[in-house]
Design a protein around this motif. Structure first.
Motif, PDB file in Angstrom:
ATOM      1  N   CYS A  68       0.993  -1.202   0.227  1.00  0.00           N
ATOM      2  CA  CYS A  68       0.004  -0.111  -0.153  1.00  0.00           C
ATOM      3  C   CYS A  68       1.050   1.183  -0.102  1.00  0.00           C
ATOM      4  O   CYS A  68       1.833   1.150   0.705  1.00  0.00           O
ATOM      5  CB  CYS A  68      -1.068   0.032   1.058  1.00  0.00           C
ATOM      6  N   LYS A  69       0.469   2.162  -0.722  1.00  0.00           N
ATOM      7  CA  LYS A  69       1.209   3.369  -0.887  1.00  0.00           C
ATOM      8  C   LYS A  69       1.180   4.564   0.278  1.00  0.00           C
ATOM      9  O   LYS A  69       2.043   5.136   0.369  1.00  0.00           O
ATOM     10  CB  LYS A  69       0.663   4.153  -2.235  1.00  0.00           C
ATOM     11  N   PHE A  70       0.338   4.168   1.137  1.00  0.00           N
ATOM     12  CA  PHE A  70       0.278   5.216   2.297  1.00  0.00           C
ATOM     13  C   PHE A  70       1.006   4.594   3.471  1.00  0.00           C
ATOM     14  O   PHE A  70       1.139   5.084   4.554  1.00  0.00           O
ATOM     15  CB  PHE A  70      -1.280   5.511   2.569  1.00  0.00           C
ATOM     16  N   CYS A  71       1.574   3.200   3.468  1.00  0.00           N
ATOM     17  CA  CYS A  71       1.858   2.480   4.469  1.00  0.00           C
ATOM     18  C   CYS A  71       3.379   2.792   4.654  1.00  0.00           C
ATOM     19  O   CYS A  71       4.284   2.302   4.121  1.00  0.00           O
ATOM     20  CB  CYS A  71       1.535   1.214   4.499  1.00  0.00           C
ATOM     21  N   ALA A  72       3.973   3.150   5.910  1.00  0.00           N
ATOM     22  CA  ALA A  72       5.241   2.894   6.298  1.00  0.00           C
ATOM     23  C   ALA A  72       5.782   1.915   7.322  1.00  0.00           C
ATOM     24  O   ALA A  72       6.937   2.091   7.672  1.00  0.00           O
ATOM     25  CB  ALA A  72       5.534   4.595   7.111  1.00  0.00           C
ATOM     26  N   GLY A 253       5.281  10.443   5.901  1.00  0.00           N
ATOM     27  CA  GLY A 253       6.706  10.248   6.351  1.00  0.00           C
ATOM     28  C   GLY A 253       6.901   8.727   6.246  1.00  0.00           C
ATOM     29  O   GLY A 253       6.241   7.974   6.606  1.00  0.00           O
ATOM     30  N   ASN A 254       7.906   8.567   5.409  1.00  0.00           N
ATOM     31  CA  ASN A 254       8.308   6.907   5.009  1.00  0.00           C
ATOM     32  C   ASN A 254       7.407   6.431   4.065  1.00  0.00           C
ATOM     33  O   ASN A 254       7.317   5.231   4.144  1.00  0.00           O
ATOM     34  CB  ASN A 254       8.787   6.339   6.176  1.00  0.00           C
ATOM     35  N   THR A 255       6.558   7.015   3.409  1.00  0.00           N
ATOM     36  CA  THR A 255       5.470   6.355   2.603  1.00  0.00           C
ATOM     37  C   THR A 255       5.757   7.048   1.055  1.00  0.00           C
ATOM     38  O   THR A 255       6.447   7.738   0.848  1.00  0.00           O
ATOM     39  CB  THR A 255       4.085   6.793   2.864  1.00  0.00           C
ATOM     40  N   GLN A 256       5.014   6.304   0.084  1.00  0.00           N
ATOM     41  CA  GLN A 256       4.951   6.656  -1.169  1.00  0.00           C
ATOM     42  C   GLN A 256       4.352   7.885  -1.504  1.00  0.00           C
ATOM     43  O   GLN A 256       4.114   8.455  -2.679  1.00  0.00           O
ATOM     44  CB  GLN A 256       4.752   5.297  -2.066  1.00  0.00           C
ATOM     45  N   LEU A 257       3.488   8.510  -0.453  1.00  0.00           N
ATOM     46  CA  LEU A 257       2.427   9.370  -0.812  1.00  0.00           C
ATOM     47  C   LEU A 257       2.992  10.717   0.046  1.00  0.00           C
ATOM     48  O   LEU A 257       2.096  11.726   0.391  1.00  0.00           O
ATOM     49  CB  LEU A 257       1.285   9.098  -0.133  1.00  0.00           C
ATOM     50  N   ASP A 258       4.385  10.759   0.216  1.00  0.00           N
ATOM     51  CA  ASP A 258       4.906  11.949   0.938  1.00  0.00           C
ATOM     52  C   ASP A 258       4.895  13.098   0.285  1.00  0.00           C
ATOM     53  O   ASP A 258       5.144  14.249   0.891  1.00  0.00           O
ATOM     54  CB  ASP A 258       6.363  11.564   1.437  1.00  0.00           C
ATOM     55  N   TYR A 259       4.596  12.958  -0.905  1.00  0.00           N
ATOM     56  CA  TYR A 259       4.490  14.424  -1.750  1.00  0.00           C
ATOM     57  C   TYR A 259       3.025  15.015  -1.574  1.00  0.00           C
ATOM     58  O   TYR A 259       3.071  16.306  -2.045  1.00  0.00           O
ATOM     59  CB  TYR A 259       4.692  13.997  -3.282  1.00  0.00           C
ATOM     60  N   LEU A 260       2.014  14.467  -0.993  1.00  0.00           N
ATOM     61  CA  LEU A 260       0.972  14.947  -0.734  1.00  0.00           C
ATOM     62  C   LEU A 260       0.998  15.898   0.469  1.00  0.00           C
ATOM     63  O   LEU A 260       1.821  15.743   1.423  1.00  0.00           O
ATOM     64  CB  LEU A 260      -0.127  14.001  -0.589  1.00  0.00           C
ATOM     65  N   GLU A 261       0.055  16.981   0.599  1.00  0.00           N
ATOM     66  CA  GLU A 261      -0.160  17.892   1.600  1.00  0.00           C
ATOM     67  C   GLU A 261      -1.236  17.106   2.628  1.00  0.00           C
ATOM     68  O   GLU A 261      -2.078  16.581   2.100  1.00  0.00           O
ATOM     69  CB  GLU A 261      -0.573  19.051   1.329  1.00  0.00           C
ATOM     70  N   SER A 319       3.071   5.465  14.158  1.00  0.00           N
ATOM     71  CA  SER A 319       4.290   5.826  14.874  1.00  0.00           C
ATOM     72  C   SER A 319       5.600   5.415  13.830  1.00  0.00           C
ATOM     73  O   SER A 319       6.583   6.239  13.673  1.00  0.00           O
ATOM     74  CB  SER A 319       4.910   5.146  16.005  1.00  0.00           C
ATOM     75  N   SER A 320       5.064   4.904  12.769  1.00  0.00           N
ATOM     76  CA  SER A 320       6.161   4.349  11.723  1.00  0.00           C
ATOM     77  C   SER A 320       6.303   5.642  10.646  1.00  0.00           C
ATOM     78  O   SER A 320       7.599   5.796   9.745  1.00  0.00           O
ATOM     79  CB  SER A 320       5.922   3.207  10.779  1.00  0.00           C
ATOM     80  N   THR A 321       5.585   6.569  10.689  1.00  0.00           N
ATOM     81  CA  THR A 321       5.694   7.670   9.856  1.00  0.00           C
ATOM     82  C   THR A 321       6.489   8.686  10.611  1.00  0.00           C
ATOM     83  O   THR A 321       6.954   8.529  11.673  1.00  0.00           O
ATOM     84  CB  THR A 321       4.265   8.267   9.537  1.00  0.00           C
ATOM     85  N   SER A 322       6.617   9.845   9.884  1.00  0.00           N
ATOM     86  CA  SER A 322       7.358  11.060  10.738  1.00  0.00           C
ATOM     87  C   SER A 322       6.434  11.736  11.852  1.00  0.00           C
ATOM     88  O   SER A 322       6.663  12.777  12.586  1.00  0.00           O
ATOM     89  CB  SER A 322       7.741  12.065   9.697  1.00  0.00           C
ATOM     90  N   TYR A 323       4.969  11.352  11.824  1.00  0.00           N
ATOM     91  CA  TYR A 323       4.261  11.962  12.907  1.00  0.00           C
ATOM     92  C   TYR A 323       4.446  11.288  14.350  1.00  0.00           C
ATOM     93  O   TYR A 323       4.585  10.174  14.478  1.00  0.00           O
ATOM     94  CB  TYR A 323       2.686  11.621  12.366  1.00  0.00           C
ATOM     95  N   ARG A 324       4.580  12.175  15.500  1.00  0.00           N
ATOM     96  CA  ARG A 324       4.873  11.963  16.681  1.00  0.00           C
ATOM     97  C   ARG A 324       3.599  11.799  17.219  1.00  0.00           C
ATOM     98  O   ARG A 324       2.874  12.445  17.668  1.00  0.00           O
ATOM     99  CB  ARG A 324       5.522  12.877  17.233  1.00  0.00           C
ATOM    100  N   VAL A 325       3.410  10.235  17.949  1.00  0.00           N
ATOM    101  CA  VAL A 325       2.164  10.006  18.371  1.00  0.00           C
ATOM    102  C   VAL A 325       2.471   9.956  19.974  1.00  0.00           C
ATOM    103  O   VAL A 325       3.456   9.770  20.436  1.00  0.00           O
ATOM    104  CB  VAL A 325       1.976   8.459  18.063  1.00  0.00           C
TER     105      VAL A 325
END
Length: 357
Positions: A68-72, A253-261, A319-325
């Motif tokens: 999946c493109k959204f998954c880190a 963050g660490n996904t294939q969709l990091d170009y999105l806002e 938590s695998s993305t760049s977002y701090r949980v």
């Protein structure tokens, strides 16, 4: 509040159409949507009680072939940091959950070709043997569909085996947006819209409950959100098996969709409010403090939500993305709910009240 008179029927709990929903999402201002959703919430929950659960999210494996493109979180089979937790590790995590006062075990992982159905049934039996009081709310629709395919079984046969082994209910994960148009780009390696629906309808037929979710704020358009809401409302009309609806936003963050806002919190609140208005056959709507921060999470309680999710001992996917949980403690959750003007209450998986604070 611009245009409020046009939607007065909503205040009486009337069902709205897809066309009305799209108009609300695209044209109504935030204050109008919030007001309408808050009034609808009062129809379902006049006592102003806001609930939360104490649970643990155990990701038993990060190996996944879905891509999946959204998954880190996902890892390939031969990745150096790929893992599968053994039974002893999982039992230790469940013990910590019980010691913490938790009631719900949420287990989710990737689509791992090396894990047969027997891995899951033995795991469930072992957990139930040692911790019979724990409600096992685990395995999303994509995991069920993938198991059925690799075992050459039907979805119903897989669910029957899992239920017999100790599975109590299903989370709504893997839904993302229930639109074939969106999924063809976002998660083509995962189950189809129809398969997701079949899993939940079958679980409900077998006497299991489940939740419905939506992960938005990426490539979807407003019409796709309405399409998603219409599908789960239709399922709920037929089965009544969903306990709650839980929308949250994509985090990059660490996904294939990091170009999105990323979607702003104002849009999250609009979608949350629309969900409360549209899903007239859902008793519970959850606000996401995990993806929105606790500050926005409690604002969501004034935009139709009556549940603030969970006090989680563990969270790995976001938590695998760049977002701090930030994971709250019980007292933090209680104080946050009170600060928003509501009465806090701990619930279980089935939304039964355990205690009011």
């Amino acid at each position: 509040m611009k245009g409020l008179l046009k939607f007065e029927h909503i205040l009486e709990g009337a069902r709205i159409s897809q066309e009305e929903a799209l108009e609300l999402l695209e044209k109504a201002d935030l204050a109008t949507l919030g007001y309408l959703a808050n009034e609808v919430r009062k129809l379902h929950h006049p006592e102003d009680l806001v609930t939360f659960v104490i649970d643990r999210n155990v990701n038993y494996t990060n190996v996944c072939v879905a891509g999946c493109k959204f998954c880190a979180f996902q890892r390939k089979i031969n990745s150096p940091d790929a893992y599968v937790l053994d039974v002893e590790q999982i039992l230790n995590k469940v013990k910590e959950l019980v010691d913490w006062g938790g009631t719900t075990l949420l287990m989710q992982g990737g689509l791992n070709p090396n894990l047969p159905l027997e891995f899951y049934t033995e795991l469930l039996r072992t957990i139930k043997k040692h911790f019979p009081q724990v409600q096992i709310h685990s395995f999303s629709a994509p995991e069920i569909v993938y198991l059925a395919k690799i075992e050459r079984m039907t979805i119903e046969e897989v669910l029957r085996e899992l239920k017999k082994a100790g599975l109590d209910s299903l989370p709504g994960g893997g839904a993302e947006i229930l639109s074939s148009e969106v999924r063809a780009f976002l998660s083509p390696g995962k189950c189809s819209v129809e398969e997701w629906e079949e899993v939940h309808r079958t679980a409900h037929k077998l006497g299991m409950t489940s939740t419905a979710t939506m992960m938005f704020g990426h490539i979807e358009e407003p019409r796709h959100i309405v399409e998603h809401l219409e599908r789960i409302r239709r399922i709920q009309d037929d089965t009544g098996g969903f306990t709650a609806f839980i929308p949250w936003t994509f985090k990059k963050g660490n996904t294939q969709l990091d170009y999105l806002e990323e979607a702003p919190s104002t849009y999250y609140l609009k979608v949350l409010a629309l969900s409360r208005i549209y899903l007239d056959n859902f008793k519970n709507i959850q606000s996401s403090h995990v993806t929105q921060t606790m500050q926005i999470g409690i604002v969501g309680l004034h935009f139709g939500a009556n549940d603030l999710g969970s006090v989680m001992i563990e969270e790995n996917v976001i938590s695998s993305t760049s977002y701090r949980v930030s994971i709250p403690k019980v007292e933090d959750m209680v104080n946050a709910i009170r600060s928003a003007g509501f009465k806090p209450a701990q619930r279980d998986t089935y939304y039964r009240i355990i205690r009011v604070f």
